[in-house]
Write a protein that holds these residues in place. Structure first.
Motif, PDB file in Angstrom:
ATOM      1  N   ASP A 205       8.691  -9.393  27.156  1.00  0.00           N
ATOM      2  CA  ASP A 205       8.093  -8.663  26.036  1.00  0.00           C
ATOM      3  C   ASP A 205       9.076  -7.580  25.567  1.00  0.00           C
ATOM      4  O   ASP A 205       9.510  -6.758  26.376  1.00  0.00           O
ATOM      5  CB  ASP A 205       6.786  -8.017  26.489  1.00  0.00           C
ATOM      6  CG  ASP A 205       6.088  -7.248  25.391  1.00  0.00           C
ATOM      7  OD1 ASP A 205       6.575  -7.254  24.236  1.00  0.00           O
ATOM      8  OD2 ASP A 205       5.052  -6.627  25.681  1.00  0.00           O
ATOM      9  N   PRO A 206       9.472  -7.568  24.287  1.00  0.00           N
ATOM     10  CA  PRO A 206      10.415  -6.563  23.790  1.00  0.00           C
ATOM     11  C   PRO A 206       9.969  -5.125  24.052  1.00  0.00           C
ATOM     12  O   PRO A 206      10.805  -4.239  24.204  1.00  0.00           O
ATOM     13  CB  PRO A 206      10.490  -6.838  22.287  1.00  0.00           C
ATOM     14  CG  PRO A 206      10.031  -8.231  22.123  1.00  0.00           C
ATOM     15  CD  PRO A 206       9.066  -8.498  23.231  1.00  0.00           C
TER      16      PRO A 206
ATOM     17  N   ILE B 266      11.542  -3.589  27.110  1.00  0.00           N
ATOM     18  CA  ILE B 266      12.991  -3.370  27.143  1.00  0.00           C
ATOM     19  C   ILE B 266      13.286  -1.993  26.580  1.00  0.00           C
ATOM     20  O   ILE B 266      12.832  -1.641  25.496  1.00  0.00           O
ATOM     21  CB  ILE B 266      13.734  -4.448  26.330  1.00  0.00           C
ATOM     22  CG1 ILE B 266      13.500  -5.815  26.962  1.00  0.00           C
ATOM     23  CG2 ILE B 266      15.215  -4.129  26.243  1.00  0.00           C
ATOM     24  CD1 ILE B 266      14.120  -6.957  26.192  1.00  0.00           C
TER      25      ILE B 266
ATOM     26  N   ALA C  88      15.316 -10.506  24.713  1.00  0.00           N
ATOM     27  CA  ALA C  88      13.892 -10.615  25.047  1.00  0.00           C
ATOM     28  C   ALA C  88      13.444 -12.070  24.974  1.00  0.00           C
ATOM     29  O   ALA C  88      12.729 -12.561  25.843  1.00  0.00           O
ATOM     30  CB  ALA C  88      13.063  -9.741  24.116  1.00  0.00           C
TER      31      ALA C  88
ATOM     32  N   LYS D  82      16.408  -6.229  22.145  1.00  0.00           N
ATOM     33  CA  LYS D  82      14.961  -6.384  21.953  1.00  0.00           C
ATOM     34  C   LYS D  82      14.586  -7.689  21.273  1.00  0.00           C
ATOM     35  O   LYS D  82      13.444  -8.118  21.360  1.00  0.00           O
ATOM     36  CB  LYS D  82      14.404  -5.195  21.179  1.00  0.00           C
ATOM     37  CG  LYS D  82      14.325  -3.948  22.030  1.00  0.00           C
ATOM     38  CD  LYS D  82      13.533  -2.888  21.327  1.00  0.00           C
ATOM     39  CE  LYS D  82      13.290  -1.733  22.228  1.00  0.00           C
ATOM     40  NZ  LYS D  82      11.983  -1.756  22.843  1.00  0.00           N
TER      41      LYS D  82
END
Length: 75
Positions: free
Chosen positions: A40-41, A44, A34, A30
């Motif tokens: 965008d984290p 994920i 990312a 993340k």
């Protein structure tokens, strides 16, 4: 504290505050990946399938949050 901590109170100070390997990998995915992939984290998701129910408890701990990215426990 309750449960297992009451059985061995003298060992509580020796408990590790480190994340498990699964949570460490999630944090890396993340944050590092990312940024590397410009994603965008929040998009994920890390999924672990294993028999250890303690992971669900670990995931729910507020100290297991990383850089403002929340962990969801969808069970």
């Amino acid at each position: 504290m309750g449960g297992r901590y009451e059985q061995y109170p003298d060992l509580v100070e020796q408990l590790s505050t480190a994340k498990s390997p699964q949570l460490m990998l999630g944090a890396v995915a993340k944050i590092y990946y990312a940024k590397l992939l410009d994603v965008d984290p929040e998009r994920i998701f890390c999924l672990s399938i294993m028999p250890c129910v303690a992971k669900k408890q670990e995931c729910a701990l507020p100290t297991m949050r990383n850089a403002g990215v929340s962990v969801q426990n969808n069970t």
